[in-house]
Design an enzyme around this catalytic site. Structure first.
Site, PDB file in Angstrom:
ATOM      1  CG  HIS A 185      -4.167   0.606  -8.391  1.00 43.30           C
ATOM      2  ND1 HIS A 185      -6.121   0.216  -7.598  1.00 43.30           N
ATOM      3  CD2 HIS A 185      -3.909   1.554  -7.438  1.00 43.30           C
ATOM      4  CE1 HIS A 185      -6.155   0.716  -7.112  1.00 43.30           C
ATOM      5  NE2 HIS A 185      -4.821   1.666  -6.379  1.00 43.30           N
TER       6      HIS A 185
ATOM      7  CG  HIS B 102      -1.911   1.263   0.976  1.00 41.49           C
ATOM      8  ND1 HIS B 102      -2.210   1.566   0.197  1.00 41.49           N
ATOM      9  CD2 HIS B 102      -2.872   1.399   2.520  1.00 41.49           C
ATOM     10  CE1 HIS B 102      -3.409   2.518   0.715  1.00 41.49           C
ATOM     11  NE2 HIS B 102      -3.594   1.712   2.010  1.00 41.49           N
TER      12      HIS B 102
ATOM     13  CG  ASP C  55       2.643   4.475  -3.824  1.00 46.39           C
ATOM     14  OD1 ASP C  55       2.967   6.488  -3.290  1.00 46.39           O
ATOM     15  OD2 ASP C  55       2.270   3.942  -3.857  1.00 46.39           O
TER      16      ASP C  55
HETATM   17  N1  CMC Z   1       5.359  -7.338 -10.136  1.00 43.72           N
HETATM   18  C1  CMC Z   1       5.343  -8.349 -10.959  1.00 43.72           C
HETATM   19  N2  CMC Z   1       4.077  -8.718 -10.276  1.00 43.72           N
HETATM   20  C2  CMC Z   1       3.012  -7.987  -9.927  1.00 43.72           C
HETATM   21  C3  CMC Z   1       3.156  -6.926  -9.466  1.00 43.72           C
HETATM   22  C4  CMC Z   1       4.290  -6.611  -9.574  1.00 43.72           C
HETATM   23  N3  CMC Z   1       4.394  -5.083  -9.219  1.00 43.72           N
HETATM   24  N4  CMC Z   1       1.736  -6.371  -9.385  1.00 43.72           N
HETATM   25  C5  CMC Z   1       0.625  -7.222  -9.920  1.00 43.72           C
HETATM   26  N5  CMC Z   1       1.723  -8.841 -10.425  1.00 43.72           N
HETATM   27  C6  CMC Z   1       1.169  -9.737 -11.150  1.00 43.72           C
HETATM   28  C7  CMC Z   1       1.207 -11.197 -10.004  1.00 43.72           C
HETATM   29  O1  CMC Z   1       2.259 -11.453  -9.635  1.00 43.72           O
HETATM   30  C8  CMC Z   1      -0.105 -11.339 -10.620  1.00 43.72           C
HETATM   31  O2  CMC Z   1       0.140 -12.504 -11.352  1.00 43.72           O
HETATM   32  P1  CMC Z   1      -0.513 -13.965 -11.497  1.00 43.72           P
HETATM   33  O3  CMC Z   1      -1.449 -13.787 -11.803  1.00 43.72           O
HETATM   34  O4  CMC Z   1       0.182 -14.674 -12.619  1.00 43.72           O
HETATM   35  O5  CMC Z   1      -0.577 -14.486 -10.137  1.00 43.72           O
HETATM   36  C9  CMC Z   1      -0.850 -10.760 -11.446  1.00 43.72           C
HETATM   37  O6  CMC Z   1      -0.123  -9.948 -11.149  1.00 43.72           O
HETATM   38  C10 CMC Z   1      -2.270  -9.946 -10.218  1.00 43.72           C
HETATM   39  O7  CMC Z   1      -1.763 -10.184  -8.893  1.00 43.72           O
HETATM   40  P2  CMC Z   1      -1.962  -9.904  -7.525  1.00 43.72           P
HETATM   41  O8  CMC Z   1      -1.201  -9.093  -6.607  1.00 43.72           O
HETATM   42  O9  CMC Z   1      -3.408 -10.561  -7.369  1.00 43.72           O
HETATM   43  O10 CMC Z   1      -2.932  -8.454  -7.968  1.00 43.72           O
HETATM   44  P3  CMC Z   1      -3.505  -7.320  -6.036  1.00 43.72           P
HETATM   45  O11 CMC Z   1      -4.222  -6.502  -6.754  1.00 43.72           O
HETATM   46  O12 CMC Z   1      -3.544  -8.773  -5.101  1.00 43.72           O
HETATM   47  O13 CMC Z   1      -2.515  -6.596  -6.119  1.00 43.72           O
HETATM   48  C11 CMC Z   1      -0.695  -5.112  -5.921  1.00 43.72           C
HETATM   49  C12 CMC Z   1      -1.835  -5.191  -6.198  1.00 43.72           C
HETATM   50  C13 CMC Z   1      -1.036  -3.395  -5.809  1.00 43.72           C
HETATM   51  C14 CMC Z   1      -0.758  -5.162  -4.247  1.00 43.72           C
HETATM   52  C15 CMC Z   1       0.231  -5.453  -6.567  1.00 43.72           C
HETATM   53  O14 CMC Z   1      -0.064  -5.247  -7.502  1.00 43.72           O
HETATM   54  C16 CMC Z   1       1.609  -4.900  -5.607  1.00 43.72           C
HETATM   55  O15 CMC Z   1       2.108  -6.091  -5.371  1.00 43.72           O
HETATM   56  N6  CMC Z   1       1.844  -4.311  -6.728  1.00 43.72           N
HETATM   57  C17 CMC Z   1       3.771  -3.663  -6.167  1.00 43.72           C
HETATM   58  C18 CMC Z   1       3.289  -2.930  -4.581  1.00 43.72           C
HETATM   59  C19 CMC Z   1       2.323  -1.429  -5.453  1.00 43.72           C
HETATM   60  O16 CMC Z   1       3.639  -1.014  -6.008  1.00 43.72           O
HETATM   61  N7  CMC Z   1       1.829  -0.692  -4.566  1.00 43.72           N
HETATM   62  C20 CMC Z   1       1.217   0.438  -4.306  1.00 43.72           C
HETATM   63  C21 CMC Z   1      -0.041   0.229  -4.806  1.00 43.72           C
HETATM   64  S1  CMC Z   1      -0.784   1.979  -5.862  1.00 43.72           S
HETATM   65  C22 CMC Z   1      -1.078   3.040  -4.310  1.00 43.72           C
HETATM   66  C23 CMC Z   1      -1.688   1.861  -2.579  1.00 43.72           C
HETATM   67  O17 CMC Z   1      -2.535   1.106  -3.462  1.00 43.72           O
HETATM   68  O18 CMC Z   1      -0.607   2.478  -1.873  1.00 43.72           O
END
Ligand code: CMC
Length: 430
Positions: A308, A267, A365
Site C-alpha cells: 500500500h 487500486h 483487497d
Molecule cells: N508484490 C511484490 N512487490 C511489491 C508489491 C507486491 N504486491 N507491492 C510493492 N512491491 C515492491 C515494489 O516492486 C517496490 O520494490 P523496489 O523498492 O525493490 O523497487 C516496493 O515494493 C515499493 O512498491 P511501489 O510500487 O513503489 O509502491 P507504491 O506505493 O507505488 O504502490 C501499490 C502501492 C498498492 C500500487 C503496490 O503495492 C501494488 O501494486 N500492490 C498490488 C496491487 C494491490 O493490491 N492494490 C490494492 C491497494 S489497496 C486498495 C486500493 O487502493 O484500492
C-alpha cells in the site's frame, strides 16, 4: 499554519527562499510550496504524488506507520463494530454522527431516491450482454448528468446536496441492474421496506418465482465491507473525483471518472485480481513459487492484495476483513480451498525478507474477494462493490472541495523530455 518555516537555498546562485509549514490536527507537517515557482523559478518533481498533499481535508485520517484509519475522527474498528454503512455515509458527508431523527430522515431520503429512470434501462440494453459491469457502471453513472441536467447548478448548495444523495441512493440500483442485464435476468426495482444493503442484495439475487432467503450474516458482512471501503482520504479514485471536480464538472461526471480510476488493478480492481491470482495458485503447496515469482522484478507479477502507498504496517481494514471472512465462511458452512491458499500466502509472504524489508502487508483487497465469493457475488462485480461503498467518500470529498476557498483547478506541471524546438520539413526532405 504553524510559525515554522523551511528555507531552500539554491546552491548555484546562493539565493534563499523561505516557505511556511502547514500543519493539520493530526499527521506530519507539510511545506507550503505554492509560491515556490514564483520565488525560485523551480517546480517540484513528484511522480505519483508520493510526497504531495493536494488539499486540506477534514474527512479521513490515515497513519500508515501505525496502521490507523479514522473517519471524521472515529477509529475504523469502532465504526465497523458499532455503526452501519448508511450512518457512516452520513458521518462522512456531514462531519458528525446523526441523532436518531437525523438518521431516519437521511435513510428516508436515500430510500426515496433509489429508483433509476426507466430510460436508463434502454441505455443499459445498449451494452453488449457480456460487457464488464464496471464499464456499464461507469457509462451509466456518467449518463445521470443527462437525466438530471435541470439540477446541475453547482453553485447551489441544495442542488449539490441532492446530487450527493442521488449518487449514494442510485449506485446499488444501477450496479445490480448492470449485473442482471449481463446474466439476462429481469431488473428488480428497489424495495423501500428494506435497509440499504439488504435492498441491494434483493436487487441482485431475487427472482420473480421465489422469495429470497438470506442469512442475517450475509447483509452484516456486506455492510461491514461497505463501511471499510467507504473512504480512504486522497486515494487515486478520490483524487480523480477531486481533479475533475476542480474544473467545475458536474458530480455525475466526476464520480464516473472516479469509477474509471478505481477499476485499475493497482487500486480497486485488485480485489478481482486477488481472486484470480488465488485460483491460479490453486493450492497452498504452490504458494512458495508464487512468492518467488512476485519477488522477481522481471516476472511482471506482483502479489495482488499486498502492499500500500500509505500503510507500512497492517492495513487495519484487512485485519477486520480477515476476521469476518473466517466467521462468514464458518456460518455459511462454506469450505473454500482458496481461503487456505490465501492464509498460506499471507504466512509465507509475511516471513519473507523481501516483503518484510519493503513493509508489504495484506491490504483491504486481500480477503474481501473471498467474502464476496462466499456471498455469491461474481468476480466481475467485486470492484463494483467497492465503487458502491466508495461513492459516499467520493461525494463527501466533492462536497468538501466545493466549500474550500483554496480550491483551484488541478493542473500539475511536467519535466519536458521531448525534442527541443525544430523546424517542420516537407515529405521530400524527411
Ligand atoms: N508484490 C511484490 N512487490 C511489491 C508489491 C507486491 N504486491 N507491492 C510493492 N512491491 C515492491 C515494489 O516492486 C517496490 O520494490 P523496489 O523498492 O525493490 O523497487 C516496493 O515494493 C515499493 O512498491 P511501489 O510500487 O513503489 O509502491 P507504491 O506505493 O507505488 O504502490 C501499490 C502501492 C498498492 C500500487 C503496490 O503495492 C501494488 O501494486 N500492490 C498490488 C496491487 C494491490 O493490491 N492494490 C490494492 C491497494 S489497496 C486498495 C486500493 O487502493 O484500492
Amino acid at each position: 499554519m504553524s510559525d515554522k518555516t523551511v528555507q531552500i537555498t539554491d546552491s548555484a546562485t546562493n539565493k534563499t527562499a523561505t516557505f511556511p509549514i502547514v500543519t493539520g490536527t493530526l499527521g506530519p507537517p507539510a511545506i507550503d510550496i505554492g509560491k515556490l515557482n514564483k520565488e525560485t523559478g523551480y517546480f517540484t518533481f513528484d511522480p505519483g504524488f508520493a510526497a504531495t498533499a493536494a488539499a486540506r481535508s477534514a474527512i479521513t485520517f490515515i497513519d500508515g506507520d501505525a496502521g490507523v484509519l479514522l473517519y471524521r475522527g472515529y477509529p475504523i474498528d469502532q465504526l465497523a463494530k458499532q455503526s452501519n454503512f448508511l450512518e457512516v455515509s452520513y458521518l462522512l458527508l456531514n462531519g458528525q454522527l446523526p441523532d436518531k431523527a437525523k438518521f431516519s430522515a437521511f435513510e428516508d431520503e436515500i430510500t426515496h431516491h433509489t429508483m433509476m429512470h426507466e430510460a436508463l434501462k434502454n441505455f443499459l440494453h445498449g451494452f453488449h450482454h457480456d460487457a464488464h459491469p464496471m464499464a456499464m457502471l461507469c457509462g451509466s453513472i456518467a449518463s445521470l448528468s443527462a437525466f438530471y441536467h435541470d439540477t446541475l447548478d453547482m453553485d447551489d448548495p441544495e442542488q449539490r446536496r441532492l446530487a450527493a444523495i442521488r449518487l449514494i441512493a442510485k449506485m446499488p440500483t444501477i450496479a445490480a441492474a448492470a449485473y442482471r442485464y449481463s446474466i439476462g435476468w429481469p431488473i428488480r426495482y428497489p424495495r423501500n421496506n428494506l435497509d440499504y444493503v439488504t435492498r441491494f442484495l434483493h436487487m441482485m439475487f431475487e427472482v420473480p418465482s421465489e422469495p429470497l432467503q438470506l442469512s442475517p450474516i450475509v447483509a452484516k458482512a456486506l455492510d461491514l465491507l461497505f463501511i471499510l471501503h467507504a473512504d480512504h482520504e486522497q486515494n487515486a479514485s478520490t483524487s480523480t473525483v477531486r481533479l475533475v471536480g476542480s474544473t467545475g464538472a458536474n458530480p455525475y461526471a466526476c464520480v464516473a471518472a472516479g469509477i474509471a480510476a478505481l477499476w485499475g488493478p493497482a487500486h480497486g480492481g485488485a480485489n478481482e485480481a486477488v481472486l484470480k491470482m488465488l485460483a491460479q495458485i490453486g493450492d497452498a503447496k504452490n504458494v512458495g513459487k508464487a512468492v518467488e515469482k512476485a519477488k522477481d522484478k522481471n516476472s511482471g507479477f506482483r502479489l495482488m492484495g499486498f502492499g500500500h502507498r500509505v500503510y507500512k504496517n497492517f492495513d487495519p481494514r484487512a485485519t477486520i476483513i480477515r476476521d469476518m471472512c473466517h466467521k462468514l465462511l464458518a456460518d455459511l458452512n462454506v469450505n473454500d480451498p482458496l481461503l487456505d491458499v490465501a492464509m498460506a500466502l499471507e504466512e509465507v509472504a509475511l516471513k519473507d525478507s523481501y516483503f518484510v524489508e519493503r513493509k508489504l502487508y495484506p491490504n483491504v483487497d486481500f480477503y474481501s474477494g473471498l467474502i464476496y465469493k462466499a456471498l455469491k457475488i461474481p468476480t466481475e462485480m467485486f470492484t463494483v462493490m467497492f465503487a458502491i461503498a466508495r461513492t459516499s467518500g467520493w461525494v463527501a470529498h466533492w462536497l468538501e472541495q466545493h466549500l474550500d476557498p483554496e480550491t483551484r483547478i488541478g493542473r500539475p506541471r511536467q519535466i519536458y523530455t521531448g525534442s527541443v524546438k525544430r523546424d517542420y520539413v516537407g515529405f521530400d526532405k524527411r
